[in-house]
Design an enzyme around this catalytic site. Structure first.
Site, PDB file in Angstrom:
ATOM      1  CG  HIS A 233     -12.273  25.302  -3.055  1.00  0.00           C
ATOM      2  ND1 HIS A 233     -13.322  26.153  -2.838  1.00  0.00           N
ATOM      3  CD2 HIS A 233     -11.145  26.035  -2.849  1.00  0.00           C
ATOM      4  CE1 HIS A 233     -12.857  27.345  -2.490  1.00  0.00           C
ATOM      5  NE2 HIS A 233     -11.542  27.313  -2.510  1.00  0.00           N
TER       6      HIS A 233
ATOM      7  N   GLY B 130      -8.171  30.156  -7.635  1.00  0.00           N
ATOM      8  CA  GLY B 130      -9.155  30.830  -8.486  1.00  0.00           C
ATOM      9  C   GLY B 130     -10.573  30.366  -8.289  1.00  0.00           C
ATOM     10  CG  ASN B 131     -11.329  26.654  -6.488  1.00  0.00           C
ATOM     11  OD1 ASN B 131     -11.751  25.864  -7.329  1.00  0.00           O
ATOM     12  ND2 ASN B 131     -10.134  26.521  -5.923  1.00  0.00           N
ATOM     13  N   GLY B 132     -12.826  30.968  -5.922  1.00  0.00           N
ATOM     14  CA  GLY B 132     -13.781  32.005  -5.534  1.00  0.00           C
ATOM     15  C   GLY B 132     -14.214  32.847  -6.714  1.00  0.00           C
TER      16      GLY B 132
END
Length: 379
Positions: A207, A212-214
């Site tokens: 992460h 915006g990581n997903g």
């Protein structure tokens, strides 16, 4: 119980290949069969399937994070960037452009190395204002030291569920350096499908960004899957399938994070989900062929521009009821003009009046069932 990234030996992960072999072979067979079938149809139909798949990919990847993008804007942005002839292109919001730019970079330039600069560029286009909602974040850079612990959560505000806590910000630079070296080296599994599943898990675990990581994790997955297909042509959407199965996704993600370095259950879930995504591509292709048959029976040249625009929307993933006011909004005309357009199509047997009645008369394409009226209506 420690999280997986807190265990000795991380990021070394283990999996039982014999347990996964049959499922992996099935996925590879499905990939080959789908691409073989796509080669057997004409270029216009392949382009439309690509456009529908990428549109679904962008929309559902954002929807998983609770952001609803306008489908027509997403489709217009993709069509313009890929040079696909698409009537009625619309102005596009910045947040849509950013998401489309990232996903196309991942899938159309899949052979190019994944590097820190590229990932930071993706992050920058996702957050062009420097804000995530009302909160200022570091854009185009890893989580800062003062950002505190990063909790990975799902669910609506006020009812969030914490699935795990990511590594401290001080660890992110070295974790990401190790991840990127692994992704582009022989240390990763030779099979790019397994590499896609492991890359998704490792990136989500780290992460590295404040937000915006997903979405970036799913772009990395798409890049790896494009490498596995050896093609930039996307005919199935892993993001759309994860969106449909998000409860199971978060459950397996949480159990993996709280488990041992043996990630066989995660990879098994990933392969099953991917298999269902490829199977779902058959529905997309059937829809494209259905649309093609419609235009064969009703050539575009016999319709005016307003009629073409609205019918194209009706042939897509349309929900709700078509009324004269909705026609006027879509075609940017008066309601009187909309009614004339509709009346002409009814006389020609292309549209029909719905039997449901009510305060406002609605219409549907002949030969197609009426769409339900959900809470979020089109357009």
């Amino acid at each position: 119980m420690p999280f997986i990234h807190e265990r000795a030996g991380w990021p070394a992960l283990e999996w039982d290949l014999p347990t996964l072999a049959e499922r992996l072979a099935d996925v590879r067979h499905r990939q080959g069969r789908l691409f073989g079938r796509m080669e057997g149809i004409g270029f216009p139909l392949r382009s439309e399937t690509l456009l529908q798949t990428l549109t679904a990919d962008v929309i559902t990847s954002s929807e998983i994070e609770g952001e609803i993008l306008d489908r027509a804007q997403v489709r217009s942005s993709i069509a313009r960037r890929l040079g696909i002839d698409e009537g009625g292109l619309q102005p596009v919001d910045r947040n849509v452009e950013g998401m489309v730019e990232m996903m196309l970079d991942a899938t159309q330039r899949f052979a190019e190395p994944l590097a820190e600069e590229r990932l930071c560029g993706w992050h920058a286009v996702l957050f062009p204002t420097g804000f995530s909602g009302m909160r200022r974040i570091r854009v185009g850079g890893w989580r800062p030291e003062d950002s505190g612990p990063m909790q990975v959560v799902s669910g609506p505000i006020g009812r969030e569920r914490v699935h795990f806590v990511a590594p401290a910000p001080s660890r992110v630079p070295s974790e990401m350096g190790s991840f990127l070296d692994w992704f582009e080296s022989g240390a990763a599994p030779r099979d790019p499908v397994l590499r896609a599943g492991l890359a998704h898990l490792r990136f989500v675990t780290i992460h590295p960004f404040e937000d915006g990581n997903g979405r970036i994790a799913r772009a990395i997955t798409d890049l790896a899957l494009a490498r596995s297909d050896g093609s930039s042509q996307r005919y199935y959407s892993m993001s759309a399938q994860v969106c449909r199965e998000r409860k199971g996704y978060y459950e397996i993600l949480e159990s993996t994070q709280r488990g041992t370095p043996d990630v066989t259950p995660w990879l098994d879930w990933f392969l099953r989900c991917l298999g269902r995504a490829i199977e779902g591509a058959e529905a997309t292709l059937a829809s494209v062929l259905d649309v093609s048959r419609f235009w064969d029976e009703h050539p575009r040249e016999t319709l005016n521009e307003r009629q073409r625009i609205v019918i194209q929307r009706l042939l897509g993933p349309w929900t709700g009821k078509l009324t004269t006011s909705k026609w006027a909004k879509l075609a940017k005309c008066s309601q009187d003009t909309a009614l004339r357009d509709i009346s002409e199509l009814i006389a020609r047997g292309i549209l029909r009046r719905e039997a449901s009645g009510g305060r406002s008369t609605s219409y549907a394409l002949v030969g197609r069932a009426a769409s339900p009226s959900p809470e979020r209506d089109d357009p």
